[in-house]
Design a protein around this motif. Structure first.
Motif, PDB file in Angstrom:
ATOM      1  N   SER A  82     -22.885  45.681  17.777  1.00 40.73           N
ATOM      2  CA  SER A  82     -21.826  46.510  18.348  1.00 40.73           C
ATOM      3  C   SER A  82     -22.115  46.758  19.824  1.00 40.73           C
ATOM      4  O   SER A  82     -22.696  47.781  20.197  1.00 40.73           O
ATOM      5  CB  SER A  82     -21.715  47.833  17.581  1.00 40.73           C
ATOM      6  N   GLU A  83     -21.694  45.824  20.662  1.00 45.14           N
ATOM      7  CA  GLU A  83     -21.994  45.936  22.083  1.00 45.14           C
ATOM      8  C   GLU A  83     -21.238  47.080  22.735  1.00 45.14           C
ATOM      9  O   GLU A  83     -21.780  47.794  23.584  1.00 45.14           O
ATOM     10  CB  GLU A  83     -21.660  44.622  22.787  1.00 45.14           C
ATOM     11  N   SER A  84     -19.969  47.289  22.357  1.00 39.41           N
ATOM     12  CA  SER A  84     -19.191  48.374  22.960  1.00 39.41           C
ATOM     13  C   SER A  84     -19.795  49.736  22.624  1.00 39.41           C
ATOM     14  O   SER A  84     -19.868  50.620  23.484  1.00 39.41           O
ATOM     15  CB  SER A  84     -17.746  48.310  22.480  1.00 39.41           C
ATOM     16  N   ARG A  85     -20.236  49.923  21.383  1.00 45.15           N
ATOM     17  CA  ARG A  85     -20.880  51.182  21.019  1.00 45.15           C
ATOM     18  C   ARG A  85     -22.198  51.356  21.787  1.00 45.15           C
ATOM     19  O   ARG A  85     -22.543  52.475  22.181  1.00 45.15           O
ATOM     20  CB  ARG A  85     -21.146  51.205  19.512  1.00 45.15           C
ATOM     21  N   PRO A 571     -25.032  40.496  21.439  1.00 48.94           N
ATOM     22  CA  PRO A 571     -25.247  39.083  21.102  1.00 48.94           C
ATOM     23  C   PRO A 571     -25.814  38.293  22.272  1.00 48.94           C
ATOM     24  O   PRO A 571     -25.823  38.748  23.425  1.00 48.94           O
ATOM     25  CB  PRO A 571     -23.836  38.602  20.732  1.00 48.94           C
ATOM     26  N   TYR A 572     -26.249  37.093  21.967  1.00 50.28           N
ATOM     27  CA  TYR A 572     -26.815  36.195  22.972  1.00 50.28           C
ATOM     28  C   TYR A 572     -25.816  35.916  24.081  1.00 50.28           C
ATOM     29  O   TYR A 572     -24.628  35.703  23.836  1.00 50.28           O
ATOM     30  CB  TYR A 572     -27.237  34.884  22.307  1.00 50.28           C
ATOM     31  N   LEU A 573     -26.302  35.935  25.334  1.00 47.80           N
ATOM     32  CA  LEU A 573     -25.519  35.540  26.490  1.00 47.80           C
ATOM     33  C   LEU A 573     -26.278  34.461  27.245  1.00 47.80           C
ATOM     34  O   LEU A 573     -27.517  34.436  27.246  1.00 47.80           O
ATOM     35  CB  LEU A 573     -25.260  36.739  27.410  1.00 47.80           C
ATOM     36  N   ALA A 578     -32.712  39.493  29.606  1.00 46.00           N
ATOM     37  CA  ALA A 578     -33.088  40.013  28.291  1.00 46.00           C
ATOM     38  C   ALA A 578     -32.068  39.666  27.217  1.00 46.00           C
ATOM     39  O   ALA A 578     -32.427  39.536  26.038  1.00 46.00           O
ATOM     40  CB  ALA A 578     -33.264  41.528  28.361  1.00 46.00           C
ATOM     41  N   ARG A 579     -30.804  39.502  27.585  1.00 51.36           N
ATOM     42  CA  ARG A 579     -29.788  39.167  26.599  1.00 51.36           C
ATOM     43  C   ARG A 579     -29.894  37.714  26.134  1.00 51.36           C
ATOM     44  O   ARG A 579     -29.188  37.317  25.198  1.00 51.36           O
ATOM     45  CB  ARG A 579     -28.403  39.433  27.180  1.00 51.36           C
ATOM     46  N   SER A 580     -30.747  36.928  26.763  1.00 48.66           N
ATOM     47  CA  SER A 580     -30.974  35.548  26.335  1.00 48.66           C
ATOM     48  C   SER A 580     -32.270  35.392  25.551  1.00 48.66           C
ATOM     49  O   SER A 580     -32.599  34.286  25.126  1.00 48.66           O
ATOM     50  CB  SER A 580     -31.003  34.620  27.549  1.00 48.66           C
ATOM     51  N   VAL A 581     -33.011  36.490  25.399  1.00 53.64           N
ATOM     52  CA  VAL A 581     -34.278  36.451  24.660  1.00 53.64           C
ATOM     53  C   VAL A 581     -34.008  36.974  23.253  1.00 53.64           C
ATOM     54  O   VAL A 581     -33.753  38.162  23.058  1.00 53.64           O
ATOM     55  CB  VAL A 581     -35.354  37.306  25.356  1.00 53.64           C
ATOM     56  N   GLN A 659     -29.167  24.591  22.960  1.00 56.16           N
ATOM     57  CA  GLN A 659     -27.791  24.141  22.791  1.00 56.16           C
ATOM     58  C   GLN A 659     -26.778  25.198  23.223  1.00 56.16           C
ATOM     59  O   GLN A 659     -25.628  24.874  23.543  1.00 56.16           O
ATOM     60  CB  GLN A 659     -27.545  23.776  21.325  1.00 56.16           C
ATOM     61  N   ARG A 660     -27.176  26.447  23.275  1.00 57.36           N
ATOM     62  CA  ARG A 660     -26.252  27.526  23.619  1.00 57.36           C
ATOM     63  C   ARG A 660     -25.935  27.584  25.110  1.00 57.36           C
ATOM     64  O   ARG A 660     -25.051  28.338  25.533  1.00 57.36           O
ATOM     65  CB  ARG A 660     -26.828  28.861  23.149  1.00 57.36           C
ATOM     66  N   LEU A 661     -26.642  26.817  25.924  1.00 54.12           N
ATOM     67  CA  LEU A 661     -26.346  26.792  27.357  1.00 54.12           C
ATOM     68  C   LEU A 661     -24.930  26.295  27.631  1.00 54.12           C
ATOM     69  O   LEU A 661     -24.350  26.594  28.682  1.00 54.12           O
ATOM     70  CB  LEU A 661     -27.354  25.909  28.091  1.00 54.12           C
TER      71      LEU A 661
END
Length: 730
Positions: A82-85, A571-573, A578-581, A659-661
């Motif tokens: 829940s990113e918005s929360r 979620p992953y960005l 840090a959002r990619s770890v 692969q998420r790049l």
């Protein structure tokens, strides 16, 4: 004019405005001539607090703790998806901390001890918000680079081991040395030891800033407002809360400056007097009589020459610093201060010189200007000696350490300055487009309320500079150390550079980082401005109005320093620090540590490279710290001689492919390193999948998103030395 039991006011048509601290006996005089003014004692000798003020005081620490808790709940909500929360709870926690601690600092009915406590509650509370976000481990990009240096130091016990991604970290190991000492003494893990060190550094920063502003302004109220101003700087909340060498160096720099202006050396022994002949006894010159002072008492009574009995002018200003002080041909030579007085700041300068390059250079530069000014204009030999004996050891330590680290630091800093000034020149010349405001690479547009906060933040400081220019001639004479005041005032006036630097990505990064030092001057002068304003408007409702009005600009500084996705979790960005770890990156790093041959060289993208270097302990090459940029390996659907040459020049054994790049553009601006491709070029799934088709490339690890290929056969023409393919549990 409204008054109450907590503040006494008297009106005068031509008297100055005085904001006085009863604990220090100093005052800030801040009125313009011919203007009706009000003298208000902001900290009465025996304050009588109302029930609400006592309740507010008791609530500070519990509510700050609640704000930290809400921040932690927001971090947990983001990790649950829940990113918005997460964003909402993080902002709510920050707002609570500001309202309760910042509101107390704006209140004129507090004594100096309470103000220092509330200042620490505000500064350390914001730091704890970042600490709870990293309780499972440091995962910001810069933190991972320093974790590699700290891990090498803890495991090998050898200083200056090479860091593949940040060589400067190994040459300035002050942070890692202190972290290792805490771990050895307490038995804590590396993460917890690092958190303890950062909390110590932030506590030192706030304490030293409070002492510095209070000493220069003579007002604990100005010091408290100065802390609020500094906490609103773009770098304070996120970047300077990281496990990074600059975080420790800033605290050391502030401590050195505070000790420089707060320490008073004992006066030199009086020179022996000659007995005058009884005949033709000439009266002493008037100028000599005026220079005679006594230091026998510390009362506020003034002597016949207008100075106080302790040798200071009224208001706590040293008599030798009174307006009109000019060089004297007969000035006494500087006096060497006692060793006990010099040892603490000198040790601080030595620690600073081994902790961070730019911060140590700036600190020594400020001390150099201060020393030259004191020696040139001050008539106090003890003070001139104190400045000299403080500056020379700091200069020696900085020069020796910089010369020893010179070539490596030059290779590290030169590209940063070249990129920043190159982009700025391109924007000015029209060859580059300017940076779009309120938008990032591959990310959402900044919300409307955050845009408004940034605009108000910018206008507030620009608006504060204009009246400061008017009052500077008076304040520069009334500061307890007018030479340091002038230097920090000039530093604060460079604030518009932060706004101008927003025109391009690299200059924005450069000027935002420099705001850490610009806000020292802003904290001083805006704190004095706030003290002057509150002295004229001491009513209780004024405190509430000022606290609420300053809230949005305060939050604007945090917004300017970091976007929402950096302060929260979710979620992953793509290439988002840090959002990619995540667990996939950590799994792959642990596998590389346990299975790849010692001495293997891995080519990685930006974030995975930091994770593999810090958590896997492997040697990583990406082009960030020398060598050939490996970014082009991830672009283009085919593998050719160009890509083969990159592998050969970097002697790459294994290639890490996430692969998420291919999901989006990188949030931080680059996938691997600057110069990897034309700006705006996206990596495609086809480009990442080409290593499954190229003869000589062997997939040795696959956990779904992340694959590791042995690519030795692509450039050496030999069979792969890799282990058989491994598929990790998803």
């Amino acid at each position: 004019m409204a008054t109450d039991a907590m503040a006494t006011a008297s009106t005068s048509l031509d008297g100055p405005v005085t904001v006085q601290s009863t604990t220090t006996g100093a005052s800030v005089m801040a009125a313009s001539a011919g203007e009706p003014t009000v003298a208000v004692e902001l900290t009465p000798a025996r304050p009588r607090f109302s029930w609400f003020e006592r309740f507010h005081k008791a609530l500070v620490l519990p509510v700050v703790g609640l704000g930290v808790l809400l921040n932690g709940l927001g971090i947990a909500a983001g990790r649950d998806g829940s990113e918005s929360r997460s964003i909402e709870l993080v902002w709510l926690g920050i707002a609570l901390i500001y309202l309760v601690a910042g509101g107390r600092l704006f209140n004129p009915r507090c004594d100096a001890r309470d103000r220092l406590r509330d200042a620490l509650a505000l500064g350390v509370g914001l730091t704890l918000c970042r600490t709870v976000a990293e309780i499972r481990g440091f995962d910001q990009f810069d933190e991972l680079l320093h974790i590699r240096t700290a891990t090498d130091l803890m495991h090998s016990g050898v200083l200056f081991s090479h860091n593949p991604l940040l060589p400067a970290s190994a040459r300035y190991p002050g942070l890692e040395l202190l972290t290792d000492a805490v771990a050895q003494l307490t038995g804590l893990s590396l993460t917890l030891s690092g958190a303890v060190v950062i909390l110590f550094a932030r506590t030192l920063t706030i304490w030293a800033l409070f002492v510095l502003v209070e000493r220069l302004s003579g007002s604990a109220y100005a010091a408290g407002v100065g802390v609020v101003v500094y906490c609103a700087s773009p770098q304070y909340y996120l970047f300077n809360s990281q496990f990074s060498y600059q975080s420790l160096a800033i605290g050391l720099m502030f401590a050195v400056l505070a000790l420089a202006v707060a320490t008073r050396t004992p006066p030199p022994p009086p020179a022996p007097t000659r007995t005058a002949t009884p005949t033709k006894a000439a009266a002493p010159p008037e100028s000599l009589a005026q220079e005679t002072r006594t230091d026998a008492t510390t009362t506020d009574a003034t002597t016949a020459d207008g100075n106080t009995a302790d040798g200071t002018a009224p208001g706590g200003i040293p008599a030798d610093e009174s307006p009109g002080d000019v060089p004297s041909a007969g000035r006494s030579k500087s006096v060497r201060p006692p060793a006990a007085v010099v040892v603490a700041p000198v040790l601080g300068l030595a620690a600073l010189a081994t902790s961070h390059h730019l911060t140590s250079w700036l600190a020594v530069g400020i001390l150099a200007l201060w020393t030259l000014s004191v020696r040139r204009f001050s008539r106090d030999p003890a003070r001139a000696g104190w400045a000299t004996w403080l500056f020379l050891p700091g200069l020696g330590a900085m020069v020796l350490w910089s010369v020893w680290s010179g070539p490596m630091i030059g290779e590290y800093l030169a590209p940063i300055f070249e990129d920043a000034f190159g982009q700025l020149a391109g924007v000015v010349g029209g060859s580059n487009s300017s940076r779009k405001l309120f938008s990032g690479n591959g990310g959402p547009v900044t919300p409307q309320w955050e845009r408004g906060a940034i605009i108000l933040w910018s206008l507030l400081w620009l608006g504060a500079i204009l009246p400061l220019l008017r009052w500077f001639p008076r304040w520069r004479h009334q500061a307890s150390d007018r030479y340091m005041f002038r230097i920090l005032f000039a530093l604060g006036l460079s604030y518009p550079c932060i706004l101008v630097g927003r025109v391009s990505p690299k200059t924005a990064e450069f000027t935002t980082r420099f705001s850490t030092f610009i806000f020292i001057g802003l904290a001083l002068v805006v704190g004095m401005l706030g003290a002057r304003f509150m002295s004229a408007h001491p009513a209780k409702r004024t405190t509430a109005v000022v606290t609420l009005a300053a809230m949005l600009p305060f939050l604007g500084g945090i917004v300017l320093g970091s976007p929402d996705w950096q302060r929260s979790t979710g979620p992953y960005l793509v290439s988002a620090d840090a959002r990619s770890v995540d667990r996939f990156a950590l799994q792959a790093a642990r596998w590389a540590r346990d299975n790849l041959p010692a001495g293997s060289v891995l080519a990685c993208d930006r974030v995975n490279g930091a994770v593999f270097a810090a958590r896997g302990g492997v040697w990583v090459t990406s082009g960030l710290s020398g060598g050939t940029n490996v970014g082009p390996l991830y672009f283009g659907p085919h593998f050719g001689r160009y890509e083969q040459g990159i592998l050969a020049r970097n002697k790459v054994d294994y290639l890490v492919v996430d692969q998420r790049l291919a999901k989006s553009l990188p949030r931080i601006g680059v996938y691997v390193a600057p110069g990897e491709a034309e700006p705006g070029t996206r990596i495609t799934h086809e480009a990442l999948a080409k290593y499954d088709r190229v003869p000589g490339s062997v997939r040795v690890y696959d956990n779904g998103p992340i694959r590791i290929y042995s690519v030795v056969g692509l450039w050496r023409g030999k069979p792969s030395i890799a282990t058989p393919t491994t598929t990790a549990q998803r």
